[in-house]
Scaffold this active site. Sequence first.
Site, PDB file in Angstrom:
ATOM      1  CG  ASP A 159      -1.646  -1.339   1.360  1.00 54.77           C
ATOM      2  OD1 ASP A 159      -2.408  -1.682   0.458  1.00 54.77           O
ATOM      3  OD2 ASP A 159      -1.414  -2.057   2.356  1.00 54.77           O
ATOM      4  CG  HIS A 187      -3.359  -5.145   3.609  1.00 55.96           C
ATOM      5  ND1 HIS A 187      -2.947  -4.364   2.553  1.00 55.96           N
ATOM      6  CD2 HIS A 187      -3.751  -6.321   3.076  1.00 55.96           C
ATOM      7  CE1 HIS A 187      -3.083  -5.057   1.431  1.00 55.96           C
ATOM      8  NE2 HIS A 187      -3.575  -6.245   1.728  1.00 55.96           N
TER       9      HIS A 187
HETATM   10  P1  NAX Z   1      -2.080 -18.350  -3.733  1.00 50.96           P
HETATM   11  O1  NAX Z   1      -3.412 -18.914  -3.541  1.00 50.96           O
HETATM   12  O2  NAX Z   1      -1.465 -18.304  -5.099  1.00 50.96           O
HETATM   13  O3  NAX Z   1      -1.034 -19.118  -2.793  1.00 50.96           O
HETATM   14  C1  NAX Z   1      -1.283 -19.403  -1.465  1.00 50.96           C
HETATM   15  C2  NAX Z   1      -0.509 -20.648  -1.118  1.00 50.96           C
HETATM   16  O4  NAX Z   1      -0.624 -20.865   0.273  1.00 50.96           O
HETATM   17  C3  NAX Z   1      -1.046 -21.898  -1.817  1.00 50.96           C
HETATM   18  O5  NAX Z   1       0.031 -22.544  -2.500  1.00 50.96           O
HETATM   19  C4  NAX Z   1      -1.569 -22.748  -0.658  1.00 50.96           C
HETATM   20  O6  NAX Z   1      -1.384 -24.134  -0.869  1.00 50.96           O
HETATM   21  C5  NAX Z   1      -0.705 -22.240   0.493  1.00 50.96           C
HETATM   22  N1  NAX Z   1      -1.254 -22.517   1.817  1.00 50.96           N
HETATM   23  C6  NAX Z   1      -2.553 -22.523   2.228  1.00 50.96           C
HETATM   24  N2  NAX Z   1      -2.637 -22.883   3.510  1.00 50.96           N
HETATM   25  C7  NAX Z   1      -1.385 -23.082   3.942  1.00 50.96           C
HETATM   26  C8  NAX Z   1      -0.839 -23.482   5.182  1.00 50.96           C
HETATM   27  N3  NAX Z   1      -1.614 -23.750   6.246  1.00 50.96           N
HETATM   28  N4  NAX Z   1       0.506 -23.586   5.285  1.00 50.96           N
HETATM   29  C9  NAX Z   1       1.293 -23.352   4.224  1.00 50.96           C
HETATM   30  N5  NAX Z   1       0.838 -22.993   3.017  1.00 50.96           N
HETATM   31  C10 NAX Z   1      -0.497 -22.849   2.875  1.00 50.96           C
HETATM   32  O7  NAX Z   1      -2.114 -16.885  -3.096  1.00 50.96           O
HETATM   33  P2  NAX Z   1      -1.099 -15.649  -3.322  1.00 50.96           P
HETATM   34  O8  NAX Z   1      -1.565 -14.855  -4.474  1.00 50.96           O
HETATM   35  O9  NAX Z   1       0.288 -16.147  -3.288  1.00 50.96           O
HETATM   36  O10 NAX Z   1      -1.439 -14.769  -2.031  1.00 50.96           O
HETATM   37  C11 NAX Z   1      -1.125 -15.225  -0.732  1.00 50.96           C
HETATM   38  C12 NAX Z   1      -1.778 -14.338   0.321  1.00 50.96           C
HETATM   39  O11 NAX Z   1      -1.293 -12.997   0.230  1.00 50.96           O
HETATM   40  C13 NAX Z   1      -3.288 -14.225   0.215  1.00 50.96           C
HETATM   41  O12 NAX Z   1      -3.858 -14.348   1.505  1.00 50.96           O
HETATM   42  C14 NAX Z   1      -3.507 -12.815  -0.304  1.00 50.96           C
HETATM   43  O13 NAX Z   1      -4.761 -12.303   0.068  1.00 50.96           O
HETATM   44  C15 NAX Z   1      -2.381 -12.097   0.375  1.00 50.96           C
HETATM   45  N6  NAX Z   1      -1.993 -10.793  -0.161  1.00 50.96           N
HETATM   46  C16 NAX Z   1      -1.607  -9.837   0.716  1.00 50.96           C
HETATM   47  C17 NAX Z   1      -1.174  -8.589   0.323  1.00 50.96           C
HETATM   48  C18 NAX Z   1      -0.739  -7.564   1.315  1.00 50.96           C
HETATM   49  O14 NAX Z   1      -0.454  -6.447   0.885  1.00 50.96           O
HETATM   50  N7  NAX Z   1      -0.667  -7.824   2.615  1.00 50.96           N
HETATM   51  C19 NAX Z   1      -1.179  -8.218  -1.116  1.00 50.96           C
HETATM   52  C20 NAX Z   1      -1.160  -9.399  -2.035  1.00 50.96           C
HETATM   53  C21 NAX Z   1      -2.021 -10.542  -1.595  1.00 50.96           C
HETATM   54  O15 NAX Z   1      -3.355 -10.294  -1.977  1.00 50.96           O
END
Ligand code: NAX
Length: 328
Positions: A159, A187
């Site tokens: 952000d 956020h």
């Molecule tokens: P993806 O869905 O591509 O990847 C998430 C990964 O996490 C998957 O491979 C899944 O298998 C794994 N996972 C799920 N549960 C797990 C666990 N208990 N232990 C280990 N791994 C686990 O998502 P992606 O685009 O990489 O985004 C990841 C996260 O970042 C999401 O929650 C998203 O909302 C968040 N974001 C946060 C942002 C921020 O500014 N704070 C911005 C970007 C993003 O939206």
Amino acid sequence: TQAPVNVTVTGAAGQIGYALLFRIASGQLLGQNTPVKLRLLEIPQAVKAAEGTALELEDGAFPLLAGVDIFDDAKQAFEGVNVALLVGARPRTKGMERGDLLEANGGIFKPQGEAINAGAADDVKVLVVGNPANTNALIAQSHAPDVPAERFTAMTRLDHNRALAQLAKKLGVTVSDIKKMTIWGNHSATQYPDIFHAEAAGRNAAEAVNDQQWIENEFIPRVAKRGAEIIEARGASSAASAANAAIDHIYDWVNGTPEGDWVSMGVPSDGSYGVPEGLISSFPVTCKDGKYEIVQGLEIDEFSRGRIDASVRELSEERDAVKQLGLV
Ligand code: NAX
């Protein structure tokens, strides 16, 4: 050179993980003198994909990459961890209520907090990226009583960077001309990007803009809703820019912020600026010698006060909700 630093990345097989791991391996997370050992945590179904990424990391022949280990067990993944990047989370799916979302994420961040408490190195630094990032960080932190609370942080650097870029564009200056940008609060769409303390090429940024209408109706919503704009354009959520922000957050925390500037981090409140103690809220911070401090003494006018309070209220509600679920 020094001994390798253990970096644990959760959600390593996801899209942010894919953008993040190569930059860590190339030395951009901690600097060019610091070898890293990667410890990847995934759910069992995604371990194979993480193994594929590990093959590609090998093919990068990164001089600073001292090893890659893959786990589907949090206790093992966080053993000896120095830097923990908690990226994997449960996304909100259709029809999911906020309570369901918080509960599902509690199922992830509670055991991860416990695992960090049990196995992390004394100097551990934790960054939560997975959403809802601030409250997920609060859940993990509350299950790690032996780790100083201030080591648990949530990412608002994306952000912050978005705000820098939008303001630079508006003023026709470069992003490096802008200093002292602040993101306050959660956020989420309630976050408050504040340019009233920012400087653009040495001038007060709000005065340089001189357009309250633009600040209220274009700048703030554009930054707060940029995630949705990216999804709309790309057909997928921000990934490389999120990975970039995670790199910036940890790099600055470890190596310090430049004199005369600050960054935004979601950190446990010490009560500064009227934010209830313990809430993990975004503040302006400076970093030095591996520690951060909330910038003190900024004057908050009525407009900013209202925006900060609204976002902090949302954080309080999220904390109440996870309290009721027994997650903190
Ligand atoms: P993806 O869905 O591509 O990847 C998430 C990964 O996490 C998957 O491979 C899944 O298998 C794994 N996972 C799920 N549960 C797990 C666990 N208990 N232990 C280990 N791994 C686990 O998502 P992606 O685009 O990489 O985004 C990841 C996260 O970042 C999401 O929650 C998203 O909302 C968040 N974001 C946060 C942002 C921020 O500014 N704070 C911005 C970007 C993003 O939206």
